[in-house]
Design a protein around this motif. Structure first.
Motif, PDB file in Angstrom:
ATOM      1  N   THR A   1      11.834   3.166  -4.038  1.00 44.99           N
ATOM      2  CA  THR A   1      10.777   4.339  -2.944  1.00 44.99           C
ATOM      3  C   THR A   1       9.354   4.343  -3.281  1.00 44.99           C
ATOM      4  OG1 THR A   1      12.870   6.075  -3.204  1.00 44.99           O
ATOM      5  CG2 THR A   1      11.229   7.113  -1.924  1.00 44.99           C
ATOM      6  N   THR A   2       8.590   4.771  -4.305  1.00 46.16           N
ATOM      7  CA  THR A   2       7.735   4.656  -4.240  1.00 46.16           C
ATOM      8  C   THR A   2       6.591   3.284  -4.068  1.00 46.16           C
ATOM      9  OG1 THR A   2       7.918   6.068  -6.745  1.00 46.16           O
ATOM     10  CG2 THR A   2       5.608   4.144  -6.835  1.00 46.16           C
ATOM     11  N   ILE A   3       8.039   2.006  -4.296  1.00 45.65           N
ATOM     12  CA  ILE A   3       6.976   0.555  -3.961  1.00 45.65           C
ATOM     13  C   ILE A   3       7.467   0.560  -3.005  1.00 45.65           C
ATOM     14  CG2 ILE A   3       7.194  -1.857  -4.604  1.00 45.65           C
ATOM     15  CD1 ILE A   3       8.394  -0.923  -7.356  1.00 45.65           C
ATOM     16  N   MET A   4       7.972   0.669  -1.797  1.00 44.35           N
ATOM     17  CA  MET A   4       8.276   0.528  -0.296  1.00 44.35           C
ATOM     18  C   MET A   4       7.464   0.944   0.435  1.00 44.35           C
ATOM     19  SD  MET A   4      10.479  -1.816  -0.568  1.00 44.35           S
ATOM     20  CE  MET A   4      11.267  -2.266   1.196  1.00 44.35           C
ATOM     21  N   LEU A   5       7.478   2.409  -0.052  1.00 41.84           N
ATOM     22  CA  LEU A   5       6.230   3.369   0.565  1.00 41.84           C
ATOM     23  C   LEU A   5       5.219   3.489   0.199  1.00 41.84           C
ATOM     24  CD1 LEU A   5       8.558   6.940   1.029  1.00 41.84           C
ATOM     25  CD2 LEU A   5       7.743   4.920   2.806  1.00 41.84           C
ATOM     26  N   ALA A   6       4.364   2.751  -0.610  1.00 44.79           N
ATOM     27  CA  ALA A   6       3.183   2.619  -1.301  1.00 44.79           C
ATOM     28  C   ALA A   6       2.993   0.856  -0.440  1.00 44.79           C
ATOM     29  CB  ALA A   6       2.885   2.082  -3.011  1.00 44.79           C
ATOM     30  N   ILE A   7       3.785   0.069  -0.167  1.00 46.62           N
ATOM     31  CA  ILE A   7       3.194  -1.352   0.261  1.00 46.62           C
ATOM     32  C   ILE A   7       2.373  -0.671   1.628  1.00 46.62           C
ATOM     33  CG2 ILE A   7       4.763  -2.810   1.670  1.00 46.62           C
ATOM     34  CD1 ILE A   7       6.102  -3.419  -1.006  1.00 46.62           C
ATOM     35  N   ALA A   8       4.007   0.356   2.601  1.00 52.86           N
ATOM     36  CA  ALA A   8       3.415   0.415   3.696  1.00 52.86           C
ATOM     37  C   ALA A   8       1.864   1.174   3.969  1.00 52.86           C
ATOM     38  CB  ALA A   8       4.870   2.035   4.068  1.00 52.86           C
ATOM     39  N   GLY A   9       2.119   2.087   2.823  1.00 54.27           N
ATOM     40  CA  GLY A   9       0.603   3.014   2.888  1.00 54.27           C
ATOM     41  C   GLY A   9      -0.290   2.186   2.981  1.00 54.27           C
ATOM     42  N   ILE A  10      -0.635   1.114   1.567  1.00 54.82           N
ATOM     43  CA  ILE A  10      -1.648   0.431   1.423  1.00 54.82           C
ATOM     44  C   ILE A  10      -1.882  -1.155   2.716  1.00 54.82           C
ATOM     45  CG2 ILE A  10      -2.097  -1.954   0.018  1.00 54.82           C
ATOM     46  CD1 ILE A  10       0.007  -0.942  -2.154  1.00 54.82           C
ATOM     47  N   LEU A  11      -0.286  -1.413   3.023  1.00 54.00           N
ATOM     48  CA  LEU A  11      -0.470  -1.659   4.856  1.00 54.00           C
ATOM     49  C   LEU A  11      -1.638  -1.137   5.241  1.00 54.00           C
ATOM     50  CD1 LEU A  11       2.459  -3.617   4.945  1.00 54.00           C
ATOM     51  CD2 LEU A  11       1.038  -4.855   4.589  1.00 54.00           C
ATOM     52  N   ASP A  12      -1.447  -0.137   5.591  1.00 60.91           N
ATOM     53  CA  ASP A  12      -1.920   0.480   7.105  1.00 60.91           C
ATOM     54  C   ASP A  12      -3.228   1.104   6.123  1.00 60.91           C
ATOM     55  OD1 ASP A  12      -1.623   2.210   9.044  1.00 60.91           O
ATOM     56  OD2 ASP A  12      -1.662   4.020   7.982  1.00 60.91           O
ATOM     57  N   ASP A  13      -3.606   1.421   5.212  1.00 62.49           N
ATOM     58  CA  ASP A  13      -5.032   1.815   5.009  1.00 62.49           C
ATOM     59  C   ASP A  13      -6.013  -0.140   5.147  1.00 62.49           C
ATOM     60  OD1 ASP A  13      -4.443   4.202   4.033  1.00 62.49           O
ATOM     61  OD2 ASP A  13      -4.636   4.002   2.092  1.00 62.49           O
ATOM     62  N   TYR A  14      -4.973  -0.741   4.849  1.00 64.40           N
ATOM     63  CA  TYR A  14      -5.828  -1.989   4.467  1.00 64.40           C
ATOM     64  C   TYR A  14      -6.640  -2.253   6.226  1.00 64.40           C
ATOM     65  CZ  TYR A  14      -6.355  -7.236   4.342  1.00 64.40           C
ATOM     66  OH  TYR A  14      -6.921  -9.133   4.491  1.00 64.40           O
ATOM     67  N   THR A  15      -5.360  -2.443   7.065  1.00 65.01           N
ATOM     68  CA  THR A  15      -5.597  -2.303   8.508  1.00 65.01           C
ATOM     69  C   THR A  15      -6.853  -1.476   8.801  1.00 65.01           C
ATOM     70  OG1 THR A  15      -3.326  -2.433   8.644  1.00 65.01           O
ATOM     71  CG2 THR A  15      -5.095  -2.024  10.469  1.00 65.01           C
ATOM     72  N   LYS A  16      -6.842   0.004   7.629  1.00 66.18           N
ATOM     73  CA  LYS A  16      -7.718   0.740   8.914  1.00 66.18           C
ATOM     74  C   LYS A  16      -8.612  -0.448   7.980  1.00 66.18           C
ATOM     75  CE  LYS A  16      -4.583   4.611   9.418  1.00 66.18           C
ATOM     76  NZ  LYS A  16      -4.882   6.444   9.053  1.00 66.18           N
ATOM     77  N   LEU A  17      -9.180   0.224   7.095  1.00 63.32           N
ATOM     78  CA  LEU A  17     -10.496   0.278   6.105  1.00 63.32           C
ATOM     79  C   LEU A  17     -11.184  -1.244   6.235  1.00 63.32           C
ATOM     80  CD1 LEU A  17      -8.988   2.404   4.172  1.00 63.32           C
ATOM     81  CD2 LEU A  17     -10.597   2.727   5.559  1.00 63.32           C
ATOM     82  N   VAL A  18     -10.104  -2.291   5.631  1.00 64.88           N
ATOM     83  CA  VAL A  18     -10.925  -3.455   5.400  1.00 64.88           C
ATOM     84  C   VAL A  18     -10.398  -4.782   7.076  1.00 64.88           C
ATOM     85  CG1 VAL A  18      -9.855  -5.918   4.310  1.00 64.88           C
ATOM     86  CG2 VAL A  18      -9.441  -3.749   3.103  1.00 64.88           C
ATOM     87  N   LYS A  19      -9.581  -4.468   7.712  1.00 65.86           N
ATOM     88  CA  LYS A  19      -9.439  -5.160   9.440  1.00 65.86           C
ATOM     89  C   LYS A  19     -10.505  -4.396  10.220  1.00 65.86           C
ATOM     90  CE  LYS A  19      -7.168  -8.382   8.079  1.00 65.86           C
ATOM     91  NZ  LYS A  19      -7.858 -10.093   7.898  1.00 65.86           N
ATOM     92  N   LYS A  20     -10.763  -2.945   9.845  1.00 60.39           N
ATOM     93  CA  LYS A  20     -11.362  -1.990  10.122  1.00 60.39           C
ATOM     94  C   LYS A  20     -11.149  -1.752  11.950  1.00 60.39           C
ATOM     95  CE  LYS A  20     -14.507  -2.855   7.662  1.00 60.39           C
ATOM     96  NZ  LYS A  20     -15.629  -1.277   6.768  1.00 60.39           N
ATOM     97  N   ASN A  21      -9.493  -1.985  12.085  1.00 60.22           N
ATOM     98  CA  ASN A  21      -9.001  -1.243  13.335  1.00 60.22           C
ATOM     99  C   ASN A  21      -8.888   0.551  13.074  1.00 60.22           C
ATOM    100  OD1 ASN A  21      -6.785  -0.677  15.110  1.00 60.22           O
ATOM    101  ND2 ASN A  21      -5.785  -2.415  14.693  1.00 60.22           N
ATOM    102  N   PRO A  22      -8.970   1.209  13.437  1.00 58.99           N
ATOM    103  CA  PRO A  22      -8.745   2.868  13.712  1.00 58.99           C
ATOM    104  C   PRO A  22      -7.697   3.321  13.255  1.00 58.99           C
ATOM    105  CG  PRO A  22     -10.618   2.348  14.518  1.00 58.99           C
ATOM    106  CD  PRO A  22     -10.623   1.396  14.544  1.00 58.99           C
TER     107      PRO A  22
END
Length: 361
Positions: free
Chosen positions: A103-124
């Motif tokens: 559960t930790t790893i799967m939902l961490a992947i979802a969170g990392i992808l969301d943060d990466y899109t917002k903060l690195v790809k600059k998509n709010p």
């Protein structure tokens, strides 16, 4: 891993302490805490150098504009320290260790992808909502499938125990599966919504995870479970060890996240922390206790739902000045630390009420 040192107790008697759940739970707290404190400054500097920083929207409270540029994705600190601590102190032959880790790893992947899109790809907007929900639903489905095949207690596999009542059991039958999936997804998103003030989500998680660690430990001991009239769950002590690692990781993170925050956790950890709570509630057969022990997360989520509903039926009016609820009190003039500490106080009261359910039956 250290548990297996207890196999050498006949040669070195001291090593027998590693067989004790309470000793390993304490070790998990301290280990996770020290890891975060040790690597925290370096990780924060690295996040700053990569410009992985919080962007404050103009629609938020004006006081939050000063947070612009604060490093986020600090949830990697919680994630790393949690996994290392669990690997060291939990029994690796326990199915609960692995289902919580999954559960930790799967939902961490979802969170990392969301943060990466917002903060690195600059998509709010972050990654598409359907992607995040798909990962959450898939994760919850696998967990529920596992618990169906290997129920914590076969007699109560599809039943709910109601706190504060002696032998008050509700049989949900097939609907338990749907309920369980909703519990995991709902708790994951509820924690995510609560992560809006410095220290609020991490502090609330310490209280809730600590409460469930106690319940899991008691449920895993036949004598305690029988005396307290709670459902006995063989092996549930390993859930307590895992949750104690969560407590330690969040305590360490609070060192850097308390007001004014040096780093934010982001979706990287807020999604999996809530999901872990939901899974722990299911595995320890204390599902109905979650809205009480995690009342802060429930209140925050309800405030968002009420705001949206009222906005639609009233033709654009608002029930709260802003949702989630912590922003409402900020706009009423409460300083951010006051909102956080008062929410913590409510969380402590809810923790005491949850623990009181052990005797009030």
């Amino acid at each position: 891993m250290l548990y297996y040192l207890s196999f050498l107790k006949h040669d070195i008697s001291f090593l027998n302490v590693f067989s004790y759940i309470t000793f390993r739970a304490g070790g998990a707290i301290i280990t996770a805490l020290l890891i975060v404190l040790f690597i925290g400054p370096a990780v924060i500097r690295k996040l700053s150098s990569y410009k992985i920083q919080q962007y404050q929207r103009d629609c938020g409270p004006a006081s939050h504009l000063s947070k612009h540029g604060t490093p986020t994705m600090g949830g990697v600190l919680i994630l790393a320290s949690l996994l290392v601590s669990v690997f060291l102190w939990a029994r690796l032959d326990s199915p609960y260790t692995w289902i919580l880790t999954f559960t930790t790893i799967m939902l961490a992947i979802a969170g990392i992808l969301d943060d990466y899109t917002k903060l690195v790809k600059k998509n709010p907007a972050g990654m598409p909502s359907w992607v995040k929900f798909s990962i959450q639903i898939f994760t919850s489905f696998i967990v529920v499938l596992f618990l169906t095949m290997y129920p914590p207690n076969a007699e109560f596999a599809f039943k709910l125990s109601i706190p504060f009542f002696n032998n008050f059991i509700i049989n949900l039958s097939f609907f338990y599966l749907i309920f369980a999936m909703l519990l995991i997804v709902g708790s994951s998103n509820a924690t995510n919504l609560t992560d809006g003030l410095d220290g609020l989500a991490a502090g609330s998680m310490v209280l809730c995870a600590g409460t469930y660690a106690i319940f899991a430990y008691l449920a895993g001991n036949f004598n305690f479970a029988d005396y307290l009239k709670i459902i006995y769950v063989p092996g549930a002590g390993e859930i307590a060890v895992f949750l104690c690692a969560v407590v330690g990781a969040c305590l360490g993170f609070l060192w850097f996240n308390t007001y004014p925050a040096q780093v934010f956790m982001g979706d990287t950890s807020s999604l999996f922390l809530g999901g872990v709570l939901g899974v722990a509630a299911l595995c320890s057969k204390q599902e109905i206790l979650l809205p009480i022990a995690g009342g802060i997360f429930v209140i925050e989520t309800l405030s968002v739902m009420m705001q949206m509903f009222y906005f639609r039926v009233s033709g654009g009016k608002r029930l709260f000045k802003m949702a989630p609820l912590h922003h409402h009190f900020e706009l009423k003039g409460w300083p951010e630390p006051k909102v956080t500490v008062r929410f913590w106080i409510i969380g402590i009261v809810l923790t005491l009420i949850s623990l009181a359910s052990l005797k009030i039956r």
